[in-house]
Write an enzyme that holds these catalytic residues in place. Structure first.
Site, mmCIF file in Angstrom:
data_model
loop_
_atom_site.group_PDB
_atom_site.id
_atom_site.type_symbol
_atom_site.label_atom_id
_atom_site.label_comp_id
_atom_site.label_asym_id
_atom_site.label_seq_id
_atom_site.Cartn_x
_atom_site.Cartn_y
_atom_site.Cartn_z
ATOM 1 N N GLY A 22 4.254 -4.707 -3.354
ATOM 2 C CA GLY A 22 3.815 -6.076 -3.568
ATOM 3 C C GLY A 22 2.507 -6.410 -2.889
ATOM 4 N N LEU A 24 -0.033 -7.627 -4.553
ATOM 5 C CA LEU A 24 -0.724 -6.772 -5.514
ATOM 6 C C LEU A 24 -2.233 -6.998 -5.551
ATOM 7 C CD1 LEU A 24 1.930 -7.210 -8.350
ATOM 8 C CD2 LEU A 24 1.733 -5.334 -6.694
ATOM 9 N N GLU A 26 -6.098 -4.954 -7.395
ATOM 10 C CA GLU A 26 -6.574 -4.235 -8.592
ATOM 11 C C GLU A 26 -6.105 -2.789 -8.652
ATOM 12 O OE1 GLU A 26 -8.299 -6.386 -6.859
ATOM 13 O OE2 GLU A 26 -9.786 -7.439 -8.075
ATOM 14 N N GLY A 27 -5.821 -2.183 -7.487
ATOM 15 C CA GLY A 27 -5.294 -0.816 -7.485
ATOM 16 C C GLY A 27 -3.941 -0.767 -8.187
ATOM 17 N N HIS A 28 -3.077 -1.719 -7.846
ATOM 18 C CA HIS A 28 -1.763 -1.795 -8.507
ATOM 19 C C HIS A 28 -1.933 -2.119 -9.989
ATOM 20 C CE1 HIS A 28 -0.703 -3.179 -4.254
ATOM 21 N NE2 HIS A 28 0.043 -2.111 -4.395
ATOM 22 N N ASP A 141 -3.038 7.216 -1.989
ATOM 23 C CA ASP A 141 -2.067 7.786 -1.054
ATOM 24 C C ASP A 141 -1.842 9.252 -1.420
ATOM 25 O OD1 ASP A 141 -1.044 5.286 0.508
ATOM 26 O OD2 ASP A 141 -1.158 4.692 -1.587
ATOM 27 N N GLN A 144 1.298 11.124 -0.343
ATOM 28 C CA GLN A 144 2.456 10.608 -1.075
ATOM 29 C C GLN A 144 2.558 11.297 -2.438
ATOM 30 O OE1 GLN A 144 3.782 6.371 -1.015
ATOM 31 N NE2 GLN A 144 2.642 6.268 -2.921
ATOM 32 N N SER A 176 -6.471 -2.274 -0.631
ATOM 33 C CA SER A 176 -5.175 -2.077 0.023
ATOM 34 C C SER A 176 -4.612 -3.439 0.392
ATOM 35 C CB SER A 176 -5.371 -1.239 1.294
ATOM 36 O OG SER A 176 -4.232 -1.335 2.121
HETATM 37 P P1 AMP Z 1 1.764 0.151 -2.171
HETATM 38 O O1 AMP Z 1 2.130 -1.190 -2.701
HETATM 39 O O2 AMP Z 1 0.647 0.130 -1.181
HETATM 40 O O3 AMP Z 1 2.968 0.946 -1.717
HETATM 41 O O4 AMP Z 1 1.166 0.951 -3.389
HETATM 42 C C1 AMP Z 1 1.865 1.092 -4.600
HETATM 43 C C2 AMP Z 1 1.142 2.078 -5.477
HETATM 44 O O5 AMP Z 1 -0.180 1.640 -5.700
HETATM 45 C C3 AMP Z 1 1.038 3.469 -4.836
HETATM 46 O O6 AMP Z 1 1.210 4.461 -5.839
HETATM 47 C C4 AMP Z 1 -0.368 3.478 -4.295
HETATM 48 O O7 AMP Z 1 -0.916 4.775 -4.187
HETATM 49 C C5 AMP Z 1 -1.085 2.675 -5.355
HETATM 50 N N1 AMP Z 1 -2.335 2.114 -4.802
HETATM 51 C C6 AMP Z 1 -2.490 1.384 -3.669
HETATM 52 N N2 AMP Z 1 -3.788 1.091 -3.466
HETATM 53 C C7 AMP Z 1 -4.479 1.651 -4.491
HETATM 54 C C8 AMP Z 1 -5.855 1.710 -4.863
HETATM 55 N N3 AMP Z 1 -6.802 1.126 -4.120
HETATM 56 N N4 AMP Z 1 -6.187 2.365 -5.986
HETATM 57 C C9 AMP Z 1 -5.239 2.967 -6.749
HETATM 58 N N5 AMP Z 1 -3.923 2.951 -6.465
HETATM 59 C C10 AMP Z 1 -3.539 2.301 -5.355
#
Ligand code: AMP
Length: 278
Positions: A22, A24, A26-28, A141, A144, A176
């Site tokens: 959550g 959220l 732009e990466g998500h 990540d 991961q 992030s």
């Molecule tokens: P998180 O909510 O941080 O656990 O991330 C959920 C998913 O989003 C994971 O697969 C992360 O690797 C991916 N994610 C987080 N930040 C980014 C980003 N800046 N660009 C691409 N994917 C991301």
């Protein structure tokens, strides 16, 4: 959630899944759009997973805003949000964990022991609940990704991983949820992380560095000007599968992963760059 996922599977629809914690950004959204593009049904989970935080980490503090996330999911074309409580996920007497030996103890795992055990366990549970054909993760990540690829392979999980590029701010800082902890000045300064990664890549590909120590030395120098002495927790130069250190960079052929963790004030940031040396 299992009934819904099963309903679509039986109807011959492809199910895509985007696990998140959550808050959220732009990466998500990039992961959600990739899922939307490829699948008939898109499920996103929003769950701040307690088992992947160490006792001294930011579990309580981690930013949460369901309503904001709800609208972002809606805009991105997500069909279902799975948003369980920790009690629902773990109950009072939870005993079964998934752990990927060795891989989980490297890089991040050295500084966050138990973190990847929490990650592989919750992702395994989420796969069993959401039954995806395709699951979307970010290269942001990197470890991961390696750990989960190994989990999927070793335990014959019936889902295919899709890995999406890291989405960055204009200045190169990887997006992030934890960037909300940074001041404006720190956000500006943290651009140096990506700059140092880019420089490492260029020089490794040009064979200007002979060993990993030189890469690390230059990166630490660049980063610590902005983040302060001792702020770099680790830098690793490894292969991208088993995450073993690459010593002889000059003669190495294959995928090179340069990854790091650095503190800007109290905020721990991770980032990486992946490239192929021919
Ligand atoms: P998180 O909510 O941080 O656990 O991330 C959920 C998913 O989003 C994971 O697969 C992360 O690797 C991916 N994610 C987080 N930040 C980014 C980003 N800046 N660009 C691409 N994917 C991301």
């Amino acid at each position: 959630m299992q009934e819904i996922a099963e309903f679509f599977r039986r109807a011959g629809k492809t199910v895509g899944f985007v696990p998140t914690m959550g808050f959220l950004h732009e990466g998500h959204v990039a992961l959600m759009l990739a899922a939307r593009d490829e699948c008939d049904v898109v499920i996103a989970s929003i769950f701040v997973n307690p088992t992947q935080f160490l006792p001294n980490e930011d579990f309580e503090q981690y930013p949460r805003d369901f309503l904001r996330d709800f609208y972002i999911c809606k805009q991105a074309g997500v069909d279902y949000i799975f948003n369980p409580s920790a009690e629902e996920m773990y109950g009072a007497n939870f005993k079964t964990y998934v752990n990927v030996d060795d891989l989980s103890e490297k890089l991040e795992g050295k500084y966050r022991p138990g973190h990847f055990k929490g990650v592989s366990t919750v992702v395994m549970k989420l796969f069993n609940i959401c039954k995806p054909h395709y699951s979307y993760f970010g290269q942001k990540d990197a470890q991961q990704v390696s750990v989960l690829k190994k989990t999927v392979k070793d335990l014959n999980l019936d889902t295919e991983l899709r890995i999406c590029d890291t989405i960055r701010e204009d200045n190169g800082l990887a997006k992030s949820s934890r960037n909300t902890y940074l001041s404006e000045q720190q956000k500006e300064d943290a651009a140096v992380i990506n700059k140092s990664l880019q420089s490492a890549k260029e020089k490794v590909l040009a064979n200007s560095f002979t060993d990993a120590e030189e890469v690390k030395r230059e990166m630490i120098e660049m980063i610590e000007i902005k983040a302060g002495e001792g702020s770099v927790q680790y830098i690793a130069v490894t292969d991208n599968e088993l995450l073993n250190d690459i010593e002889d960079l000059k003669n190495f052929k294959g995928d090179v992963l340069v990854s790091l963790a650095v503190y800007f004030g109290k905020t721990r940031l991770i980032d990486n760059i992946l490239f192929t040396k021919k």
